[in-house]
Each structure stands twice: as structure tokens, then as C-alpha cells.
Write a protein that holds these residues in place. Structure first.
Motif, PDB file in Angstrom:
ATOM      1  N   ILE A   1       0.836  -1.195   0.000  1.00  0.00           N
ATOM      2  CA  ILE A   1       0.000   0.000   0.000  1.00  0.00           C
ATOM      3  C   ILE A   1       0.874   1.249   0.000  1.00  0.00           C
ATOM      4  CG2 ILE A   1      -1.979  -1.065   1.168  1.00  0.00           C
ATOM      5  CD1 ILE A   1      -0.908   0.141   3.758  1.00  0.00           C
ATOM      6  N   LYS A   2       0.213   2.398  -0.052  1.00  0.00           N
ATOM      7  CA  LYS A   2       0.887   3.682   0.084  1.00  0.00           C
ATOM      8  C   LYS A   2       0.608   4.229   1.483  1.00  0.00           C
ATOM      9  CE  LYS A   2       2.483   4.290  -4.176  1.00  0.00           C
ATOM     10  NZ  LYS A   2       3.919   4.473  -4.477  1.00  0.00           N
TER      11      LYS A   2
ATOM     12  N   ASP B   1      -0.104   2.585  21.833  1.00  0.00           N
ATOM     13  CA  ASP B   1      -0.860   1.483  22.412  1.00  0.00           C
ATOM     14  C   ASP B   1      -0.610   1.437  23.921  1.00  0.00           C
ATOM     15  OD1 ASP B   1      -1.359  -1.376  23.311  1.00  0.00           O
ATOM     16  OD2 ASP B   1      -2.079  -1.471  21.248  1.00  0.00           O
ATOM     17  N   PRO B   2      -1.658   1.540  24.737  1.00  0.00           N
ATOM     18  CA  PRO B   2      -1.459   1.553  26.194  1.00  0.00           C
ATOM     19  C   PRO B   2      -1.044   0.197  26.763  1.00  0.00           C
ATOM     20  CG  PRO B   2      -3.799   1.523  25.675  1.00  0.00           C
ATOM     21  CD  PRO B   2      -3.072   1.693  24.366  1.00  0.00           C
ATOM     22  N   TYR B   3      -1.246  -0.888  25.998  1.00  0.00           N
ATOM     23  CA  TYR B   3      -0.922  -2.227  26.497  1.00  0.00           C
ATOM     24  C   TYR B   3       0.500  -2.638  26.140  1.00  0.00           C
ATOM     25  CZ  TYR B   3      -6.016  -2.112  26.666  1.00  0.00           C
ATOM     26  OH  TYR B   3      -7.316  -1.736  26.896  1.00  0.00           O
ATOM     27  N   TYR B   4       0.897  -2.381  24.879  1.00  0.00           N
ATOM     28  CA  TYR B   4       2.223  -2.799  24.413  1.00  0.00           C
ATOM     29  C   TYR B   4       3.216  -1.640  24.388  1.00  0.00           C
ATOM     30  CZ  TYR B   4      -0.073  -7.107  23.067  1.00  0.00           C
ATOM     31  OH  TYR B   4      -0.785  -8.299  23.094  1.00  0.00           O
ATOM     32  N   HIS B   5       2.736  -0.433  24.650  1.00  0.00           N
ATOM     33  CA  HIS B   5       3.599   0.757  24.704  1.00  0.00           C
ATOM     34  C   HIS B   5       4.397   0.925  23.413  1.00  0.00           C
ATOM     35  CE1 HIS B   5       2.528   0.996  28.927  1.00  0.00           C
ATOM     36  NE2 HIS B   5       2.908  -0.267  29.078  1.00  0.00           N
ATOM     37  N   LYS B   6       3.693   0.774  22.303  1.00  0.00           N
ATOM     38  CA  LYS B   6       4.297   0.943  20.985  1.00  0.00           C
ATOM     39  C   LYS B   6       3.473   1.922  20.166  1.00  0.00           C
ATOM     40  CE  LYS B   6       6.561  -3.550  20.170  1.00  0.00           C
ATOM     41  NZ  LYS B   6       6.653  -4.665  19.205  1.00  0.00           N
ATOM     42  N   PRO B   7       4.080   2.568  19.160  1.00  0.00           N
ATOM     43  CA  PRO B   7       3.307   3.443  18.275  1.00  0.00           C
ATOM     44  C   PRO B   7       2.353   2.638  17.405  1.00  0.00           C
ATOM     45  CG  PRO B   7       5.540   3.176  17.449  1.00  0.00           C
ATOM     46  CD  PRO B   7       5.520   2.535  18.808  1.00  0.00           C
ATOM     47  N   VAL B   8       1.214   3.236  17.084  1.00  0.00           N
ATOM     48  CA  VAL B   8       0.200   2.568  16.266  1.00  0.00           C
ATOM     49  C   VAL B   8       0.084   3.281  14.926  1.00  0.00           C
ATOM     50  CG1 VAL B   8      -2.226   1.898  16.071  1.00  0.00           C
ATOM     51  CG2 VAL B   8      -1.082   1.829  18.304  1.00  0.00           C
ATOM     52  N   ASN B   9       0.205   2.529  13.843  1.00  0.00           N
ATOM     53  CA  ASN B   9      -0.005   3.051  12.497  1.00  0.00           C
ATOM     54  C   ASN B   9      -1.447   2.757  12.090  1.00  0.00           C
ATOM     55  OD1 ASN B   9       3.027   3.551  11.710  1.00  0.00           O
ATOM     56  ND2 ASN B   9       2.929   1.519  12.612  1.00  0.00           N
ATOM     57  N   VAL B  10      -2.073   3.690  11.419  1.00  0.00           N
ATOM     58  CA  VAL B  10      -3.492   3.550  11.082  1.00  0.00           C
ATOM     59  C   VAL B  10      -3.637   3.233   9.602  1.00  0.00           C
ATOM     60  CG1 VAL B  10      -5.735   4.678  11.070  1.00  0.00           C
ATOM     61  CG2 VAL B  10      -4.115   5.159  12.917  1.00  0.00           C
TER      62      VAL B  10
ATOM     63  N   MET C   1      -2.680   4.614   4.408  1.00  0.00           N
ATOM     64  CA  MET C   1      -2.133   4.377   5.738  1.00  0.00           C
ATOM     65  C   MET C   1      -1.498   5.654   6.294  1.00  0.00           C
ATOM     66  SD  MET C   1       0.497   1.341   6.827  1.00  0.00           S
ATOM     67  CE  MET C   1       0.660   0.804   8.531  1.00  0.00           C
ATOM     68  N   LEU C   2      -1.685   5.862   7.605  1.00  0.00           N
ATOM     69  CA  LEU C   2      -1.043   6.956   8.318  1.00  0.00           C
ATOM     70  C   LEU C   2       0.099   6.362   9.149  1.00  0.00           C
ATOM     71  CD1 LEU C   2      -4.161   8.956   9.583  1.00  0.00           C
ATOM     72  CD2 LEU C   2      -2.853   9.325   7.488  1.00  0.00           C
ATOM     73  N   LEU C   3       1.324   6.713   8.797  1.00  0.00           N
ATOM     74  CA  LEU C   3       2.487   6.173   9.478  1.00  0.00           C
ATOM     75  C   LEU C   3       2.827   7.026  10.699  1.00  0.00           C
ATOM     76  CD1 LEU C   3       4.643   5.462   6.326  1.00  0.00           C
ATOM     77  CD2 LEU C   3       3.599   3.746   7.789  1.00  0.00           C
ATOM     78  N   ASN C   4       3.002   6.370  11.809  1.00  0.00           N
ATOM     79  CA  ASN C   4       3.363   7.047  13.051  1.00  0.00           C
ATOM     80  C   ASN C   4       4.803   7.548  12.960  1.00  0.00           C
ATOM     81  OD1 ASN C   4       4.129   7.492  15.903  1.00  0.00           O
ATOM     82  ND2 ASN C   4       2.145   6.568  16.336  1.00  0.00           N
TER      83      ASN C   4
END
Length: 264
Positions: free
Chosen positions: A160-161, A172-181, A256-259
Motif C-alpha cells: 500500500i501507500k 498502544d497503552p498495552y504494548y507501549h508501541k506506536p500505532v499506524n493507522v 495508511m497513516l504512518l506514526n
């Protein structure tokens, strides 16, 4: 000091040639390691010269490349060391010619080295140029926001683009990682074939964006995410992806929105 400067210069050139994503901090760290070892090596007794050469020309060089390249296999490290020596010999030869066959040697000895203020100014100018270079690299990266992205889950993958969204700071409050949408429709072919959602860490997290005051978004963990821009590739293993049910781009220029955290 001279060794540190020259090692830093050479490592910057090597990083440019091999397209490493090395930061100036990692480059200076690797150069400092080389400079410290150079000081240690001269204190090693002559009858240990073979061991000293092994450490200097192989082990320390491999470690310097490992620091700059961050993650690489042995083959890439060997390639990096070979490039390191090619650049070293080239730069050394050019410096030798300039020093002995031009007036550069005279000015270095009689003008520059005798003026401590001038030496300090040159060092500060070098640091300033490195800072400006880093800023320009970041500016160009943010200016050219659209990237080719590949997401892999098991044997399935989708191309994808993606766009670098500086406003996307979703964590992410559980894994403490950035989330890409990502648009659900763009990821549907993979998502519908996932038999065990626990393997992809399926869960939901709250958010306050994407046209809504608040809500929840479905999140899964992909095996690996590749982000491409020209010939550079960023690899993110176990990246988190949020599934958005609506369109992100009216003209379908990206899905996609990249963090921004993915680029650090």
C-alpha cells in the motif's frame, strides 16, 4: 582529537555509500571507540603485534560498522569493513596529496595549528554543519511524505501507500508501541484470513482523532512492516496497525497513516 574527527568523517561517508540509517550519535560513538582503541594499541608491547593487528583491523572495525549499521548480518558487516578501508585509503591518499603537494601543509602547520581560536572555530563549524545536515535530512524526509509500505502476516502480505503523519502520535497503552493507522478495506484481504486473532494480538484501544471526538479502534500486530522510500528501507518487526473503517484519503493517494515514531 584528529583521529576522532577523521574517523567520524570516514564513517559518515561509509554510511552515505551503504545507505545506513546511522545517527550522528552512533557515528560519533563508533569513531570514539576507534580513537580510544588507537590510544590503547600504541601501549601494547611489540611482541603482541599480531594480536594487536587482529583487534585493530578486524574486531574493532567490525564493531564500528555494527554500531553504525545497527542491525546487520555478518555479510553486511564484512561489506561495511571493506567499504571502510576503501574510503580510508581514498581519503588518506587525497589528504597526503593535498598536504605534501600543495600549500595546504604549510597553512595547516603555520596558520591553523598555531591558532587555538581558529581550531576551535573549525571544530564548531564542523559540528554546526553536521547539525544542519541532519536537519535538512529530516526536512526532506518530512517533505516527501508518501512511502511504499509492505505489511506481512504469516505468508500473506499487502502493498500500500503510506503517508508520514506528524499528527499521528497514537500509542498502544498495552504494548507501549506506536500505532499506524490503515484503511480496513486495504487490509481486508489479510484480516479476513486470520484464523487465530490471539496470534496477531488483536485488541481495541481508545483514540481521539480521525474525525471523532473519541472512540475505539481495532489493533493487530503484523509480523513485519517494511517502509520504502527510493532505495532506503525501514524494517519494523511486530508493528502495531489500527484498522480504520473509513477512507483516509479522498483521492486514494494513500491508505495508511504512518506514526512518526517509526522513523526514529
Amino acid at each position: 582529537m584528529v583521529n576522532l574527527f577523521m574517523d567520524s568523517l570516514i564513517l559518515i561517508l561509509v554510511s552515505k555509500f551503504l545507505k545506513y540509517t546511522a545517527t550522528y550519535f552512533r557515528i560519533i560513538t563508533a569513531a570514539t571507540l576507534g580513537a580510544i582503541w588507537a590510544c590503547i594499541a600504541v601501549t601494547i608491547p611489540i611482541h603482541y603485534i599480531f594480536l594487536r593487528n587482529i583487534c585493530t583491523y578486524i574486531l574493532i572495525s567490525l564493531l564500528m560498522i555494527r554500531i553504525c549499521a545497527k542491525k546487520c548480518d555478518l555479510k553486511d558487516m564484512i561489506k561495511g569493513v571493506v567499504t571502510l578501508y576503501v574510503v580510508t585509503f581514498t581519503v588518506g591518499g587525497m589528504c597526503h596529496m593535498l598536504y605534501y603537494y600543495t600549500n595546504a601543509g604549510y597553512y595547516i602547520n603555520t596558520v591553523i595549528l598555531n591558532d587555538k581560536l581558529l581550531v576551535a572555530a573549525i571544530v564548531m563549524a564542523g559540528i554546526l554543519l553536521m547539525a544542519i545536515s541532519r536537519y535538512l535530512d529530516q526536512f526532506i524526509a518530512y517533505k516527501s511524505k508518501v512511502y511504499d509500505v509492505i505489511l506481512k502476516v504469516g505468508e500473506k502480505q499487502v502493498c500500500i501507500k503510506g503517508i508520514l503523519d506528524t499528527g499521528n502520535v497514537l500509542q498502544d497503552p498495552y504494548y507501549h508501541k506506536p500505532v499506524n493507522v490503515i484503511e480496513y478495506q486495504a487490509f481486508e484481504s489479510i484480516f479476513n484470513n486470520i484464523e487465530d486473532c490471539t496470534k496477531v494480538k488483536y485488541h481495541m484501544i481508545p483514540f481521539r482523532s480521525l474525525g471523532c471526538s473519541e472512540g475505539c479502534i481495532e489493533v493487530i500486530m503484523v509480523d513485519v512492516m517494511y517502509i520504502y522510500r527510493n532505495e532506503k528501507r525501514i524494517t519494523k518487526k511486530e508493528a502495531l496497525v489500527g484498522l480504520y473503517k473509513q477512507k483516509l484519503s479522498s483521492d486514494n493517494a494513500y491508505q495508511m497513516l504512518l506514526n512518526g515514531e517509526c522513523f526514529r
